[in-house]
Design an enzyme around this catalytic site. Structure first.
Site, PDB file in Angstrom:
ATOM      1  N   LYS A  85       0.846  -1.196   0.000  1.00  9.78           N
ATOM      2  CA  LYS A  85       0.000   0.000   0.000  1.00  9.78           C
ATOM      3  C   LYS A  85       0.880   1.244   0.000  1.00  9.78           C
ATOM      4  CE  LYS A  85      -4.393   0.076   2.231  1.00  9.78           C
ATOM      5  NZ  LYS A  85      -5.097   0.041   3.523  1.00  9.78           N
TER       6      LYS A  85
HETATM    7  C1  E4P Z   1      -8.470   0.082   3.713  1.00 14.90           C
HETATM    8  O1  E4P Z   1      -7.630  -0.252   2.939  1.00 14.90           O
HETATM    9  C2  E4P Z   1      -8.409   1.302   4.522  1.00 14.90           C
HETATM   10  O2  E4P Z   1      -7.224   1.379   5.200  1.00 14.90           O
HETATM   11  C3  E4P Z   1      -9.579   1.368   5.454  1.00 14.90           C
HETATM   12  O3  E4P Z   1     -10.733   0.899   4.782  1.00 14.90           O
HETATM   13  C4  E4P Z   1      -9.781   2.731   6.064  1.00 14.90           C
HETATM   14  O4  E4P Z   1     -10.988   2.735   6.766  1.00 14.90           O
HETATM   15  P1  E4P Z   1     -11.365   3.880   7.826  1.00 14.90           P
HETATM   16  O5  E4P Z   1     -11.671   5.131   7.079  1.00 14.90           O
HETATM   17  O6  E4P Z   1     -12.559   3.320   8.529  1.00 14.90           O
HETATM   18  O7  E4P Z   1     -10.183   4.038   8.725  1.00 14.90           O
END
Ligand code: E4P
Length: 215
Positions: A84
């Site tokens: 990521k």
């Molecule tokens: C996924 O890859 C993200 O890190 C995650 O869905 C973020 O979610 P949030 O906005 O609830 O922290």
């Protein structure tokens, strides 16, 4: 639509995997930090042993060279790691460098469609529009999914759209209707997707009638 679980908790990942419909996992630094003082790399390896599909692990460097160095280490931990990288200018450069090296990327923190177009041009494997965080500030997260779908279909980009920051079942429903390739969903919400009061009421009635006949 593929279903990923959005957590770094091993027990939740095991429970989600046991459902038999889990395709992958997403983590981020906040989710990892919720697990306490775990060894980051060992924890990722443990996740990859539970789930054979893509497991997203995020870099914490913010410059191109630092991101690429961290990405190479993360990608070396297991074959199913997807790295990521944030949708920044440096992240875009890192995406291109990593794609050229055959390392899969999940371009995270995507909040507008041109970020998605550029990372697709740079060879991203996944792009993660954060729909819940847009809704949190009175925007329309689902509109972003629809815009990226239209752009990718118009130009034939193969980058997969991963609906992220899902807060409730309707986010998952709308993601599926709009053609998101993947939804990453907290375990609690995955479980909610199979809940319906009429299912419970109907089942209770069937079982009561069955007991009457048997009696
Ligand atoms: C996924 O890859 C993200 O890190 C995650 O869905 C973020 O979610 P949030 O906005 O609830 O922290």
């Amino acid at each position: 639509m593929d279903i990923y679980v959005d957590t770094a908790n091993l027990e939740e990942i095991r429970q989600a995997a046991a459902l038999g419909v889990l395709d992958g996992v997403t983590t981020n630094p906040s989710l990892i930090s919720k697990e306490g003082e775990v060894d980051f790399h060992a924890h990722l390896k443990a996740i990859c042993e539970i789930v054979p599909g893509p497991v997203s692990a995020e870099v914490t460097a913010t410059d191109h060279d630092g991101m690429v160095a961290q990405a190479r280490t993360l990608a070396g931990l297991a074959e199913n790691i997807v790295v990521k990288v944030p949708c920044t200018v440096e992240g875009l450069r890192a995406c291109k460098s990593l794609s050229d090296k055959g390392i899969k990327t999940n371009m995270t923190l995507c909040f507008q469609p041109m970020q998605a177009l550029l990372v697709a041009k740079a060879g991203a494997f996944l792009v993660s529009p954060f729909i819940g965080r847009i809704d949190d500030i009175s925007g329309d997260g689902m509109e972003l999914i629809q815009q990226i779908r239209q752009i990718y279909d118009t130009y034939g980009f193969e980058t997969k759209i991963l609906s992220a920051s899902i807060r409730h079942p309707m986010h998952a429903v709308q993601s599926a209707l709009l053609g998101a390739d993947v939804a990453t969903i907290p375990y609690k919400v995955i479980a909610q997707l199979m809940n319906h009061p009429l299912t419970d009421i109907g089942l209770k009635k069937f079982l009561a009638d069955w007991e009457k006949i048997r009696g």
